[in-house]
Design a protein around this motif. Structure first.
Motif, PDB file in Angstrom:
ATOM      1  N   ARG A 144       7.481  13.878  84.749  1.00 32.57           N
ATOM      2  CA  ARG A 144       8.529  13.052  85.343  1.00 32.57           C
ATOM      3  C   ARG A 144       8.909  13.662  86.691  1.00 32.57           C
ATOM      4  NH1 ARG A 144      13.523  11.825  81.845  1.00 32.57           N
ATOM      5  NH2 ARG A 144      11.891  10.738  80.698  1.00 32.57           N
ATOM      6  N   GLN A 145       8.772  12.866  87.737  1.00 32.82           N
ATOM      7  CA  GLN A 145       9.185  13.322  89.062  1.00 32.82           C
ATOM      8  C   GLN A 145      10.704  13.419  89.061  1.00 32.82           C
ATOM      9  OE1 GLN A 145       7.184  11.808  92.631  1.00 32.82           O
ATOM     10  NE2 GLN A 145       9.204  11.398  93.440  1.00 32.82           N
ATOM     11  N   ILE A 146      11.228  14.580  89.468  1.00 33.85           N
ATOM     12  CA  ILE A 146      12.672  14.776  89.443  1.00 33.85           C
ATOM     13  C   ILE A 146      13.281  14.814  90.844  1.00 33.85           C
ATOM     14  CG2 ILE A 146      12.724  15.827  87.155  1.00 33.85           C
ATOM     15  CD1 ILE A 146      12.807  18.585  88.467  1.00 33.85           C
ATOM     16  N   ALA A 147      12.449  14.958  91.868  1.00 36.87           N
ATOM     17  CA  ALA A 147      12.952  14.914  93.244  1.00 36.87           C
ATOM     18  C   ALA A 147      11.791  14.675  94.195  1.00 36.87           C
ATOM     19  CB  ALA A 147      13.666  16.210  93.601  1.00 36.87           C
ATOM     20  N   SER A 148      12.109  14.063  95.331  1.00 30.63           N
ATOM     21  CA  SER A 148      11.103  13.809  96.352  1.00 30.63           C
ATOM     22  C   SER A 148      11.790  13.750  97.709  1.00 30.63           C
ATOM     23  CB  SER A 148      10.393  12.491  96.061  1.00 30.63           C
ATOM     24  OG  SER A 148       9.420  12.233  97.051  1.00 30.63           O
ATOM     25  N   SER A 149      11.087  14.179  98.723  1.00 31.57           N
ATOM     26  CA  SER A 149      11.616  14.138 100.077  1.00 31.57           C
ATOM     27  C   SER A 149      10.462  13.898 101.037  1.00 31.57           C
ATOM     28  CB  SER A 149      12.299  15.470 100.414  1.00 31.57           C
ATOM     29  OG  SER A 149      12.740  15.483 101.748  1.00 31.57           O
ATOM     30  N   VAL A 150      10.650  12.983 101.977  1.00 30.06           N
ATOM     31  CA  VAL A 150       9.647  12.706 102.998  1.00 30.06           C
ATOM     32  C   VAL A 150      10.263  13.067 104.344  1.00 30.06           C
ATOM     33  CG1 VAL A 150       8.230  10.955 104.120  1.00 30.06           C
ATOM     34  CG2 VAL A 150       8.605  10.862 101.647  1.00 30.06           C
ATOM     35  N   LEU A 151       9.526  13.870 105.114  1.00 27.88           N
ATOM     36  CA  LEU A 151      10.010  14.303 106.424  1.00 27.88           C
ATOM     37  C   LEU A 151       9.180  13.637 107.499  1.00 27.88           C
ATOM     38  CD1 LEU A 151      10.512  18.077 105.677  1.00 27.88           C
ATOM     39  CD2 LEU A 151      12.219  16.272 105.725  1.00 27.88           C
ATOM     40  N   GLY A 152       9.721  12.555 108.037  1.00 27.42           N
ATOM     41  CA  GLY A 152       9.007  11.821 109.072  1.00 27.42           C
ATOM     42  C   GLY A 152       7.624  11.454 108.580  1.00 27.42           C
ATOM     43  N   SER A 199      16.540  20.909  99.247  1.00 31.27           N
ATOM     44  CA  SER A 199      16.722  20.582 100.654  1.00 31.27           C
ATOM     45  C   SER A 199      15.452  20.903 101.420  1.00 31.27           C
ATOM     46  CB  SER A 199      17.918  21.330 101.243  1.00 31.27           C
ATOM     47  OG  SER A 199      17.686  22.715 101.268  1.00 31.27           O
ATOM     48  N   THR A 200      15.159  20.040 102.374  1.00 28.92           N
ATOM     49  CA  THR A 200      13.973  20.178 103.200  1.00 28.92           C
ATOM     50  C   THR A 200      14.372  19.959 104.649  1.00 28.92           C
ATOM     51  OG1 THR A 200      13.441  17.835 102.915  1.00 28.92           O
ATOM     52  CG2 THR A 200      12.445  19.378 101.353  1.00 28.92           C
ATOM     53  N   SER A 201      13.510  20.339 105.544  1.00 31.40           N
ATOM     54  CA  SER A 201      13.780  20.175 106.965  1.00 31.40           C
ATOM     55  C   SER A 201      12.491  19.800 107.681  1.00 31.40           C
ATOM     56  CB  SER A 201      14.337  21.475 107.548  1.00 31.40           C
ATOM     57  OG  SER A 201      14.401  21.401 108.958  1.00 31.40           O
ATOM     58  N   ALA A 202      12.624  19.088 108.776  1.00 29.57           N
ATOM     59  CA  ALA A 202      11.466  18.669 109.552  1.00 29.57           C
ATOM     60  C   ALA A 202      11.009  19.736 110.544  1.00 29.57           C
ATOM     61  CB  ALA A 202      11.786  17.374 110.303  1.00 29.57           C
ATOM     62  N   ALA A 203      11.652  20.890 110.549  1.00 28.04           N
ATOM     63  CA  ALA A 203      11.247  21.968 111.451  1.00 28.04           C
ATOM     64  C   ALA A 203       9.859  22.471 111.065  1.00 28.04           C
ATOM     65  CB  ALA A 203      12.257  23.114 111.376  1.00 28.04           C
ATOM     66  N   GLU A 204       9.181  23.140 111.982  1.00 25.96           N
ATOM     67  CA  GLU A 204       7.882  23.747 111.669  1.00 25.96           C
ATOM     68  C   GLU A 204       8.005  25.233 111.966  1.00 25.96           C
ATOM     69  OE1 GLU A 204       4.067  24.155 110.374  1.00 25.96           O
ATOM     70  OE2 GLU A 204       5.064  22.241 110.381  1.00 25.96           O
ATOM     71  N   PRO A 205       7.904  26.123 110.998  1.00 25.72           N
ATOM     72  CA  PRO A 205       7.633  25.840 109.594  1.00 25.72           C
ATOM     73  C   PRO A 205       8.829  25.158 108.928  1.00 25.72           C
ATOM     74  CG  PRO A 205       8.050  28.177 109.886  1.00 25.72           C
ATOM     75  CD  PRO A 205       8.052  27.564 111.255  1.00 25.72           C
ATOM     76  N   ALA A 206       8.536  24.349 107.902  1.00 24.43           N
ATOM     77  CA  ALA A 206       9.560  23.552 107.215  1.00 24.43           C
ATOM     78  C   ALA A 206      10.178  24.343 106.071  1.00 24.43           C
ATOM     79  CB  ALA A 206       8.939  22.263 106.680  1.00 24.43           C
ATOM     80  N   PRO A 207      11.488  24.619 106.147  1.00 28.95           N
ATOM     81  CA  PRO A 207      12.128  25.318 105.034  1.00 28.95           C
ATOM     82  C   PRO A 207      12.384  24.365 103.861  1.00 28.95           C
ATOM     83  CG  PRO A 207      13.720  24.888 106.780  1.00 28.95           C
ATOM     84  CD  PRO A 207      12.380  24.400 107.268  1.00 28.95           C
ATOM     85  N   VAL A 208      12.211  24.892 102.637  1.00 30.05           N
ATOM     86  CA  VAL A 208      12.467  24.142 101.417  1.00 30.05           C
ATOM     87  C   VAL A 208      13.298  25.043 100.511  1.00 30.05           C
ATOM     88  CG1 VAL A 208      11.455  23.028  99.391  1.00 30.05           C
ATOM     89  CG2 VAL A 208      10.258  22.942 101.587  1.00 30.05           C
ATOM     90  N   ASP A 209      14.454  24.546 100.037  1.00 27.81           N
ATOM     91  CA  ASP A 209      15.305  25.275  99.104  1.00 27.81           C
ATOM     92  C   ASP A 209      15.362  24.511  97.798  1.00 27.81           C
ATOM     93  OD1 ASP A 209      15.898  27.219 100.987  1.00 27.81           O
ATOM     94  OD2 ASP A 209      17.756  26.263 101.623  1.00 27.81           O
ATOM     95  N   VAL A 210      15.219  25.234  96.661  1.00 26.26           N
ATOM     96  CA  VAL A 210      15.196  24.612  95.343  1.00 26.26           C
ATOM     97  C   VAL A 210      16.078  25.395  94.385  1.00 26.26           C
ATOM     98  CG1 VAL A 210      13.760  23.946  93.380  1.00 26.26           C
ATOM     99  CG2 VAL A 210      12.826  23.836  95.694  1.00 26.26           C
ATOM    100  N   SER A 211      16.929  24.677  93.655  1.00 29.14           N
ATOM    101  CA  SER A 211      17.710  25.234  92.551  1.00 29.14           C
ATOM    102  C   SER A 211      17.729  24.173  91.460  1.00 29.14           C
ATOM    103  CB  SER A 211      19.134  25.576  92.995  1.00 29.14           C
ATOM    104  OG  SER A 211      19.916  25.980  91.887  1.00 29.14           O
ATOM    105  N   LEU A 212      17.407  24.583  90.220  1.00 32.60           N
ATOM    106  CA  LEU A 212      17.315  23.645  89.106  1.00 32.60           C
ATOM    107  C   LEU A 212      18.252  24.045  87.977  1.00 32.60           C
ATOM    108  CD1 LEU A 212      13.434  23.436  89.017  1.00 32.60           C
ATOM    109  CD2 LEU A 212      15.005  21.801  90.064  1.00 32.60           C
TER     110      LEU A 212
END
Length: 148
Positions: free
Chosen positions: A43-51, A111-124
């Motif tokens: 089951r997909q629990i989260a998704s994010s598209v950056l541009g 949380s995700t960001s469109a910066a390069e490199p792209a930071p991704v933060d995850v807490s479940l």
């Protein structure tokens, strides 16, 4: 080409923290001569598209052996020249519980960001009584996951 890593849980916060070692560690997962098992329930629990550059997904994967156990898969997709999304990296963390991961409030932070490199933060959510795991930080550079 996708690289898959699997870790065993040593504690709620440690499991997610170990994904850093998984994405930077040695060797890809080996193959097995055992007959393939039925596909696990996901089951997909989260998704994010950056541009148009990156797509990130978090997917809960239910254990075939234990109906309460699950793992979490972080996948990174990049666009092909034809415009389709293609998986470019994957990290898997074992040691979660299916019902908290697929219930209300499962994703405490993504949380995700469109910066390069792209930071991704995850807490479940570990469990409702324990609460959320410590946030884990990753960087995605040129479609690959790195420790943040």
């Amino acid at each position: 080409m996708s690289v898959t890593r699997t870790l065993t849980r040593r504690g709620p916060a440690a499991a997610l923290a170990l994904v850093t070692a998984a994405v930077l560690g040695a060797g890809a997962a080996g193959s097995s001569s055992a007959a393939p098992a039925a596909a696990p329930r996901t089951r997909q629990i989260a998704s994010s598209v950056l541009g148009g550059d990156y797509k990130f997904t978090l997917t809960a994967v239910r254990s075939a052996d234990d109906r309460y156990a699950a793992s979490v898969r972080l996948q990174v997709y990049t666009r092909t020249d034809g415009g389709a999304w293609k998986e470019s990296a994957r990290a898997t963390v074992d040691g979660w519980f299916w019902y908290p991961l697929t219930g209300k409030g499962a994703v405490c932070r993504f949380s995700t960001s469109a910066a390069e490199p792209a930071p991704v933060d995850v807490s479940l959510l570990v469990t409702p009584s324990i609460g959320c795991s410590q946030p884990q930080h990753f960087m995605v550079e040129q479609g690959r996951i790195h420790a943040g």
